[in-house]
Scaffold this motif. Sequence first.
Motif, short mmCIF file in Angstrom:
data_model
loop_
_atom_site.label_atom_id
_atom_site.label_comp_id
_atom_site.label_asym_id
_atom_site.label_seq_id
_atom_site.Cartn_x
_atom_site.Cartn_y
_atom_site.Cartn_z
N TRP A 56 5.22 6.31 32.59
CA TRP A 56 4.04 5.25 32.84
C TRP A 56 4.31 4.27 33.73
O TRP A 56 3.35 3.85 34.80
CB TRP A 56 3.55 4.86 31.65
CG TRP A 56 3.22 5.89 30.41
CD1 TRP A 56 3.89 6.06 29.27
CD2 TRP A 56 2.15 6.95 30.56
NE1 TRP A 56 3.39 7.38 28.66
CE2 TRP A 56 2.34 7.67 29.47
CE3 TRP A 56 1.17 7.22 31.28
CZ2 TRP A 56 1.42 8.80 28.99
CZ3 TRP A 56 0.12 8.04 31.17
CH2 TRP A 56 0.22 8.87 30.07
N TRP A 57 5.26 3.67 33.83
CA TRP A 57 5.92 2.57 34.52
C TRP A 57 6.15 3.27 35.95
O TRP A 57 5.90 2.41 37.12
CB TRP A 57 7.01 1.89 33.98
CG TRP A 57 6.60 0.84 33.04
CD1 TRP A 57 7.21 0.84 31.87
CD2 TRP A 57 5.90 -0.19 33.16
NE1 TRP A 57 6.51 -0.14 31.11
CE2 TRP A 57 5.61 -1.07 31.81
CE3 TRP A 57 5.17 -0.71 34.32
CZ2 TRP A 57 4.94 -2.18 31.79
CZ3 TRP A 57 4.50 -2.20 34.14
CH2 TRP A 57 4.35 -2.50 32.74
N SER A 59 4.53 5.81 37.17
CA SER A 59 3.25 5.97 37.96
C SER A 59 2.49 4.79 38.35
O SER A 59 2.22 4.60 39.79
CB SER A 59 2.21 6.53 36.75
OG SER A 59 2.69 7.71 36.54
N VAL A 60 2.73 3.49 37.82
CA VAL A 60 2.12 2.21 38.37
C VAL A 60 3.01 1.83 39.36
O VAL A 60 2.15 1.33 40.53
CB VAL A 60 2.37 1.09 37.14
CG1 VAL A 60 2.07 -0.09 37.74
CG2 VAL A 60 1.54 1.44 35.80
N SER A 61 4.23 2.14 39.46
CA SER A 61 5.04 1.60 40.81
C SER A 61 4.72 2.24 41.84
O SER A 61 4.56 1.93 42.98
CB SER A 61 6.48 1.59 40.20
OG SER A 61 6.87 3.00 40.28
#
Length: 457
Positions: A56-57, A59-61
Amino acid sequence: MDENSNRIERKSYEYITLDERKGNPKELFFTWFAASTVSTTLVTGAISIMIGLNFWWASVSMFLGHAIGATIMALHSAQGPKLGIPQLLQSRAQFGFYGVILPMLIVLTMYFGYGSTNTILVGQGMNEAFGVDINVTVMIAMIPMVLLAIYGQDIIQKFMKLYTIGYTLIFLILTILVISQLSMDILSKGEFTFSTFLLSTAISITWQITYGPYVSDHSRFMRPSEAKKTFIYSYAGSFLSSAWLMILGAAIATMVVNGNVMGQIKAMGTIGYILVIVITLGVLVINSLNIYGAGIITLSIASNFIEFKTSRKMRIITSVIIGAIIVLASTAGAGDFMNYFQIYLSFILFFIIPWSVINLTDFYILKRNDYPPEAFMEKDGIFGKLNSKTLVVYLVAITCQVPFTNTGIYQGPVSKALGGIDLAWVVGIIISFGAYYGLNKFIKAETEEIKKEAQKA
């Protein structure tokens, strides 16, 4: 002379006249969408998982990084219709006629680097699927790549459109297959740290910015009035495919320990096995961009010392030699690919960002964007032979990044003090923009003051 020979492009460093500009900006969507619709993008997305982030992190980055980086890439693309010359040749306006050779040589190594990594992935994919020797595959695979680069822009654009249509379907199938095998527990493995999040974001920004040296080589075939459309289509194509495939690569990487994305796809059954083969073969089309760009850079450097017009024979010889160098680099570096690739991406960031910032600052902020085409071809013209001030800014910006970096082979003292955070790319942007903009404003103010004093006298 036969019809096939007549279709070979006869341009490299030369200005594209308005009469010769037959391109459609929509074609650039397909070019830059296709450029990232390859296994290399999947592998790069896996790096975010390998350095410790959860899906999840990661993907955000990657979404954030591509949104920022694609803006910079598309700004470079919009320069092509305005100036009508290749991307790096435009930097004669900032670095001088001979001074531009330094960034040209650095970008040339980038072309060889990406050309080699893409070619290695072809070899590894065929080895995974059929057990074929990697070195043999690399040598055979180079033939269609070189042929596309020889024929040039027109044929590359046609193949890119067909490739986008076909491979969008291929990667949609892969996406559905991956989703069917994922679980929330797998996706949540890993943890957030600011340093790894920033590194992952920087990798995505770098991915986009490293397209900067490519883009005007293709957009220069568009008319000046189409610069805005050029920006939009370049941005959309590059952002959509890069973000999608890197996030997909991160998802696949959650299933494996060593980051072997292609091996994991193969393990997904018969469909996965077929997908590995098809995805791997796709690089044969995309890697032509690296050979095409390297050819333009090589002949641009040569034009600093010899006056010539690009001929078909010249393009053929140049492309074949570049292909041979990539084959040698690929066979030498196939053994420890993932480690080499991660280090390589970090290395390129040092040099490309200051060049990009200087070039865009000069063109968009200082508004130096209406030079006559012939000015870029004159050794003793308005740009001078060597702009030492720009070179100093460029080298200082590169040097200032070193203490802040954290790569696979070196960690700077500031990065250590900050717990491993890699801020080199941020420092590169700030120093190169601040120094270049400030220096040029100071010089302009001094010049105007001298003129005023002269008028009073």
